[in-house]
Scaffold this motif. Structure first.
Motif, PDB file in Angstrom:
ATOM      1  N   PHE A  32      44.637  22.146  59.314  1.00 55.25           N
ATOM      2  CA  PHE A  32      44.397  22.465  57.503  1.00 55.25           C
ATOM      3  C   PHE A  32      42.599  22.625  57.814  1.00 55.25           C
ATOM      4  CE2 PHE A  32      48.183  21.119  56.744  1.00 55.25           C
ATOM      5  CZ  PHE A  32      48.646  22.227  57.026  1.00 55.25           C
ATOM      6  N   THR A  33      42.263  21.486  58.686  1.00 54.28           N
ATOM      7  CA  THR A  33      40.693  21.804  58.099  1.00 54.28           C
ATOM      8  C   THR A  33      40.001  22.819  59.381  1.00 54.28           C
ATOM      9  OG1 THR A  33      40.773  19.601  58.471  1.00 54.28           O
ATOM     10  CG2 THR A  33      38.518  20.483  58.985  1.00 54.28           C
ATOM     11  N   ARG A  34      40.266  23.014  60.644  1.00 54.22           N
ATOM     12  CA  ARG A  34      39.903  23.867  61.555  1.00 54.22           C
ATOM     13  C   ARG A  34      40.438  25.892  60.908  1.00 54.22           C
ATOM     14  NH1 ARG A  34      42.160  22.069  65.679  1.00 54.22           N
ATOM     15  NH2 ARG A  34      44.835  23.636  66.219  1.00 54.22           N
ATOM     16  N   LEU A  35      41.793  25.314  59.492  1.00 52.71           N
ATOM     17  CA  LEU A  35      42.440  26.665  59.253  1.00 52.71           C
ATOM     18  C   LEU A  35      41.043  26.967  59.113  1.00 52.71           C
ATOM     19  CD1 LEU A  35      44.320  29.294  58.781  1.00 52.71           C
ATOM     20  CD2 LEU A  35      45.582  27.173  56.903  1.00 52.71           C
ATOM     21  N   ASN A  36      41.180  26.177  57.417  1.00 49.49           N
ATOM     22  CA  ASN A  36      39.991  26.487  56.259  1.00 49.49           C
ATOM     23  C   ASN A  36      38.344  26.183  56.898  1.00 49.49           C
ATOM     24  OD1 ASN A  36      42.241  25.779  54.384  1.00 49.49           O
ATOM     25  ND2 ASN A  36      41.639  24.118  54.509  1.00 49.49           N
ATOM     26  N   LYS A  37      37.755  26.109  57.354  1.00 45.40           N
ATOM     27  CA  LYS A  37      36.515  26.264  57.988  1.00 45.40           C
ATOM     28  C   LYS A  37      36.103  27.407  58.826  1.00 45.40           C
ATOM     29  CE  LYS A  37      35.252  21.158  57.924  1.00 45.40           C
ATOM     30  NZ  LYS A  37      34.448  20.308  58.833  1.00 45.40           N
ATOM     31  N   ARG A  38      37.190  27.391  59.433  1.00 43.93           N
ATOM     32  CA  ARG A  38      37.513  28.951  59.925  1.00 43.93           C
ATOM     33  C   ARG A  38      36.830  30.008  59.626  1.00 43.93           C
ATOM     34  NH1 ARG A  38      40.422  27.669  66.589  1.00 43.93           N
ATOM     35  NH2 ARG A  38      38.186  26.825  66.815  1.00 43.93           N
ATOM     36  N   GLY A  39      38.303  30.169  58.266  1.00 41.98           N
ATOM     37  CA  GLY A  39      38.268  30.766  57.125  1.00 41.98           C
ATOM     38  C   GLY A  39      37.014  31.899  56.642  1.00 41.98           C
ATOM     39  N   GLU A  40      36.437  30.294  56.162  1.00 48.22           N
ATOM     40  CA  GLU A  40      35.113  29.897  55.849  1.00 48.22           C
ATOM     41  C   GLU A  40      34.123  30.990  56.421  1.00 48.22           C
ATOM     42  OE1 GLU A  40      34.219  26.597  54.568  1.00 48.22           O
ATOM     43  OE2 GLU A  40      35.833  26.074  52.800  1.00 48.22           O
ATOM     44  N   MET A  41      34.220  30.568  57.431  1.00 46.40           N
ATOM     45  CA  MET A  41      33.104  31.412  58.607  1.00 46.40           C
ATOM     46  C   MET A  41      33.378  32.726  58.096  1.00 46.40           C
ATOM     47  SD  MET A  41      33.282  28.935  61.103  1.00 46.40           S
ATOM     48  CE  MET A  41      31.447  29.490  62.414  1.00 46.40           C
ATOM     49  N   VAL A  42      34.262  33.551  59.031  1.00 41.71           N
ATOM     50  CA  VAL A  42      35.379  34.858  59.130  1.00 41.71           C
ATOM     51  C   VAL A  42      34.191  35.735  57.794  1.00 41.71           C
ATOM     52  CG1 VAL A  42      37.555  36.751  59.174  1.00 41.71           C
ATOM     53  CG2 VAL A  42      37.044  34.309  60.379  1.00 41.71           C
ATOM     54  N   GLN A  43      35.294  35.061  55.900  1.00 44.45           N
ATOM     55  CA  GLN A  43      35.326  35.385  54.589  1.00 44.45           C
ATOM     56  C   GLN A  43      33.576  35.478  54.661  1.00 44.45           C
ATOM     57  OE1 GLN A  43      36.961  36.270  52.216  1.00 44.45           O
ATOM     58  NE2 GLN A  43      35.609  37.273  51.663  1.00 44.45           N
ATOM     59  N   VAL A  44      32.354  34.576  55.558  1.00 50.86           N
ATOM     60  CA  VAL A  44      31.013  34.685  54.758  1.00 50.86           C
ATOM     61  C   VAL A  44      30.386  36.087  55.536  1.00 50.86           C
ATOM     62  CG1 VAL A  44      28.755  33.792  55.356  1.00 50.86           C
ATOM     63  CG2 VAL A  44      30.995  31.898  54.404  1.00 50.86           C
ATOM     64  N   ALA A  45      31.207  36.522  57.184  1.00 51.38           N
ATOM     65  CA  ALA A  45      30.933  37.004  57.841  1.00 51.38           C
ATOM     66  C   ALA A  45      31.017  38.448  57.152  1.00 51.38           C
ATOM     67  CB  ALA A  45      30.752  37.336  59.356  1.00 51.38           C
ATOM     68  N   SER A  46      32.323  38.650  57.034  1.00 53.87           N
ATOM     69  CA  SER A  46      32.946  39.482  56.201  1.00 53.87           C
ATOM     70  C   SER A  46      31.897  40.390  54.513  1.00 53.87           C
ATOM     71  CB  SER A  46      34.545  39.683  55.522  1.00 53.87           C
ATOM     72  OG  SER A  46      34.627  40.549  55.252  1.00 53.87           O
ATOM     73  N   SER A  47      31.571  39.335  53.306  1.00 51.87           N
ATOM     74  CA  SER A  47      30.754  39.751  52.462  1.00 51.87           C
ATOM     75  C   SER A  47      29.715  39.973  52.927  1.00 51.87           C
ATOM     76  CB  SER A  47      31.357  38.331  51.955  1.00 51.87           C
ATOM     77  OG  SER A  47      30.494  37.043  52.723  1.00 51.87           O
ATOM     78  N   GLN A  48      29.085  38.833  53.927  1.00 51.81           N
ATOM     79  CA  GLN A  48      27.332  39.467  53.791  1.00 51.81           C
ATOM     80  C   GLN A  48      27.660  41.267  55.030  1.00 51.81           C
ATOM     81  OE1 GLN A  48      24.651  37.963  54.311  1.00 51.81           O
ATOM     82  NE2 GLN A  48      25.409  35.760  53.943  1.00 51.81           N
ATOM     83  N   ASN A  49      28.474  41.495  55.678  1.00 51.96           N
ATOM     84  CA  ASN A  49      28.361  42.474  56.129  1.00 51.96           C
ATOM     85  C   ASN A  49      29.002  44.002  54.899  1.00 51.96           C
ATOM     86  OD1 ASN A  49      28.204  41.664  58.636  1.00 51.96           O
ATOM     87  ND2 ASN A  49      30.284  41.443  59.247  1.00 51.96           N
ATOM     88  N   ASP A  50      29.286  43.815  53.967  1.00 47.99           N
ATOM     89  CA  ASP A  50      29.820  44.821  53.055  1.00 47.99           C
ATOM     90  C   ASP A  50      28.537  44.498  51.608  1.00 47.99           C
ATOM     91  OD1 ASP A  50      32.161  44.864  54.381  1.00 47.99           O
ATOM     92  OD2 ASP A  50      33.435  43.969  52.918  1.00 47.99           O
ATOM     93  N   SER A  51      27.706  43.835  51.764  1.00 51.36           N
ATOM     94  CA  SER A  51      26.289  43.979  50.909  1.00 51.36           C
ATOM     95  C   SER A  51      26.370  44.973  51.198  1.00 51.36           C
ATOM     96  CB  SER A  51      25.686  42.631  51.605  1.00 51.36           C
ATOM     97  OG  SER A  51      25.066  42.695  50.367  1.00 51.36           O
ATOM     98  N   PRO A  52      25.917  45.603  49.695  1.00 52.83           N
ATOM     99  CA  PRO A  52      25.509  47.032  50.039  1.00 52.83           C
ATOM    100  C   PRO A  52      23.724  46.981  49.593  1.00 52.83           C
ATOM    101  CG  PRO A  52      25.689  46.116  47.017  1.00 52.83           C
ATOM    102  CD  PRO A  52      26.292  45.468  48.915  1.00 52.83           C
ATOM    103  N   ALA A  53      23.426  45.674  50.362  1.00 52.91           N
ATOM    104  CA  ALA A  53      21.801  45.702  50.591  1.00 52.91           C
ATOM    105  C   ALA A  53      21.797  45.676  52.116  1.00 52.91           C
ATOM    106  CB  ALA A  53      21.664  44.027  50.358  1.00 52.91           C
ATOM    107  N   TRP A  54      22.421  46.471  52.712  1.00 53.71           N
ATOM    108  CA  TRP A  54      22.087  46.596  54.101  1.00 53.71           C
ATOM    109  C   TRP A  54      22.268  48.017  54.409  1.00 53.71           C
ATOM    110  CZ3 TRP A  54      19.834  42.593  55.215  1.00 53.71           C
ATOM    111  CH2 TRP A  54      20.634  41.509  55.159  1.00 53.71           C
ATOM    112  N   ARG A  55      23.207  49.040  53.312  1.00 57.56           N
ATOM    113  CA  ARG A  55      22.012  49.973  52.928  1.00 57.56           C
ATOM    114  C   ARG A  55      21.289  50.594  53.058  1.00 57.56           C
ATOM    115  NH1 ARG A  55      26.073  52.542  56.322  1.00 57.56           N
ATOM    116  NH2 ARG A  55      26.191  53.827  55.168  1.00 57.56           N
ATOM    117  N   ARG A  56      20.987  51.592  53.996  1.00 57.41           N
ATOM    118  CA  ARG A  56      19.353  51.775  53.963  1.00 57.41           C
ATOM    119  C   ARG A  56      19.093  53.102  53.003  1.00 57.41           C
ATOM    120  NH1 ARG A  56      14.103  51.837  55.789  1.00 57.41           N
ATOM    121  NH2 ARG A  56      12.694  53.351  55.909  1.00 57.41           N
ATOM    122  N   PRO A  57      18.319  53.293  51.447  1.00 61.17           N
ATOM    123  CA  PRO A  57      18.884  54.759  50.905  1.00 61.17           C
ATOM    124  C   PRO A  57      18.063  55.917  50.877  1.00 61.17           C
ATOM    125  CG  PRO A  57      17.114  53.732  50.438  1.00 61.17           C
ATOM    126  CD  PRO A  57      18.351  52.257  51.015  1.00 61.17           C
TER     127      PRO A  57
END
Length: 389
Positions: free
Chosen positions: A306-331
């Protein structure tokens, strides 16, 4: 109770302070953020000259307009009207030298090839002599090679990017001499060069997609194996897979082909990616690097289910949220955005032929991936057994 106004420095006293002290105060105020530094540029001409090096310590040149504005700003004017105060005299003298500026991090990502742009950058090349971090498109490395060779520009960390189609570079160029950390999608270059030719390389990150053709996986795995064997000084090598398109069979193939590499303690397989803009920000701001994230992922092998599941899931979620941030779109002028890419895949393969199938297998694949050891070699499914024969 003291008068609050007594803590405010009067203008008369301010201008009686030594010039050196005023300069240090201005630089300290500007060091908080680039926005504060830009605001201070408007205070006075000599303050503008003081804080300009801070403004340009981290630089992104993504359009020809960026290049022209930058080179025009730091180039000394042909005529200089002298203003009387002695306070500005020393600042004016320094303004004439490009060594006054020290660009520490540069992203040169021009999706154009114009001689005027190359000439403009060559005219201010001394400002890049202290460069430590460089993100550069493969085509820019080729088109600007003539002036890059003429100057002692030797970054320590380098990111080779592209705009949808990787372009080979010459890894024997002088600019690679001091590179210790390299982010790339290509391991082989022009004139039989390769990453093995980098004399100072200690950390290598290779980026590609998860769902490549089996023959391409074999080629990449072979190159990784040869690189590890040829670089005993290499301390860490990460293969980062873009997991936007989850395919359990593809992961089975990767772990099977990389079996020998996974037994090398220097090699890490990271089944998710940060977008290149996020990766660049982490590099410049000294955030968690891809090598640190890969070690953290592998370290979870020793944790309970369960620790492995939660922590790895958090790592993937952080990456996903960072990549989807509109801050990384250059107008752009058209109101849309442009993106940088680090990839090994040709442009035509970017479109997923069956996105619904990938979404359906997302949950089952991630549960298995997050809870299993990344060093475990998965048993390939029957439909891929023929590749081994």
């Amino acid at each position: 109770m003291s008068d609050p106004s007594s803590s405010v420095l009067s203008s008369d006293l301010w201008w009686r302070l030594p010039t050196e002290l005023i300069r240090e105060i201005a630089l300290y105020a500007a060091s908080g953020s680039s926005r504060e530094a830009c605001t201070l540029r408007l205070v006075a001409r000599h303050v503008n000259l003081w804080v300009l090096p801070l403004v340009f310590s981290t630089l992104t040149l993504a359009t020809s307009d960026d290049v022209i504005h930058f080179t025009t700003t730091i180039s000394p004017p042909k005529r200089r009207k002298v203003i009387v105060p002695a306070l500005v005299r020393s600042a004016h003298e320094n303004d004439r030298s490009f060594t006054f500026y020290h660009v520490e991090s540069l992203a040169l990502v021009l999706n154009i090839k114009l001689p005027s742009v190359e000439d403009a950058l060559e005219s201010v090349a001394p400002v890049f002599h202290s460069l430590q971090n460089l993100a550069i498109a493969g085509q820019n490395l080729t088109s600007h090679a003539h002036w890059l060779r003429k100057h002692p520009i030797r970054p320590r960390q380098m990111m080779i990017i592209h705009f949808g189609r990787p372009q080979m570079v010459n890894f024997r160029e002088p600019i690679f001499e001091r590179v210790t950390h390299l982010y790339t999608a290509v391991l082989l270059g022009h004139r039989n060069s390769s990453v093995v030719d980098l004399p100072s390389l200690t950390h290598l990150a290779v980026y590609t997609r998860l769902d490549l053709a089996g023959s391409t996986m074999l080629d990449i795995s072979r190159l990784i194996r040869e690189t590890l064997a040829s670089l005993p000084r290499l301390q860490s090598m990460v293969l980062s897979l873009d997991s936007d398109r989850f395919d359990e069979s593809a992961m089975n193939l990767w772990t099977m082909y990389l079996g020998d590499c996974l037994s090398d303690s220097r090699f890490f397989l990271l089944p998710y990616q940060y977008g290149v803009r996020v990766e660049w920000q982490n590099l410049v701001m000294r955030g968690p690097s891809v090598w640190e994230r890969a070690k953290a992922w592998q370290a979870l092998d020793g944790e309970d289910y369960f620790t492995r599941l939660n922590k790895r899931g958090e790592m993937v979620q952080v990456a996903s949220s960072q990549n989807d941030s509109p801050a990384w779109r250059r107008p752009t002028k058209m109101g849309s955005g442009t993106s940088w890419e680090i990839d090994l895949v040709e442009l035509e393969r970017y479109v997923d032929p069956d996105p619904i199938r990938h979404r359906e297998c997302f949950y089952s694949f991630m549960v298995r991936l997050l809870t299993s050891s990344i060093l475990t070699v998965y048993r390939p499914t029957c439909e891929y057994d023929y590749i081994l024969n």
